[in-house]
Design a protein around this motif. Sequence first.
Motif: not given
Lengths: 113, 114
Positions: B15-16, B64, B81-87, B113
């Motif tokens: 993440m991030g 993003q 900046s990846t977030k968990l919900e980008d998975s 992520v």
Amino acid sequence: GESVGLHLPTLSVQEGDNSIINCAYSNSASDYFIWYKQESGKGPQFIIDIRSNMDKRQGQRVTVLLNKTVKHLSLQIAATQPGDSAVYFCAEGANQAGTALIFGKGTTLSVSS
Amino acid sequence: EPEVTQTPSHQVTQMGQEVILRCVPISNHLYFYWYRQILGQKVEFLVSFYNNEISEKSEIFDDQFSVERPDGSNFTLKIRSTKLEDSAMYFCASGPRGHNEKLFFGSGTQLSVL
């Protein structure tokens, strides 16, 4: 998009049966419709498409029907085979360059021998 | 038959972190797309790209995200900046005319992520 009542998330059939998968679209301006098949772990694969000036189009073992009055699209698969097992998505598009195809919810087709 | 190719097939990131997903569209196609699919859900449109600029983007495609065609063959999606919900599974697609046509999809990049 999909409307409740027409969309079945799953469909189970026996090998050799005919399958009918339904889809409702929401945008009256959509004039292009397409069905994709998605197998596990793969990207969507084109099956058949239809333009709004038609109400029926046939391919090999597949037929797409379009009813613009009720904004309904269906995919018919004749003599369903185990290899047809997949998730099927309808998608709609508008006649504007660069406009994306918008996908509906998928229907998982399971074919048993 | 020509096909859209995507790399990597799987990407795991913290993440991030920033990630770049890569795609090589079909060579004579002019319109390029990114879609994503969260596990078990429908395929969602992110962005379309033509003539070196974004044609259309969805609400998902926020600041993003960015896309680029750095050379004559590659088309990339960057998440800053990846977030968990980008998975999700990210699909690249291309088409020759950009409307009222079938799109050709790649096999996707599965982004996880952590």
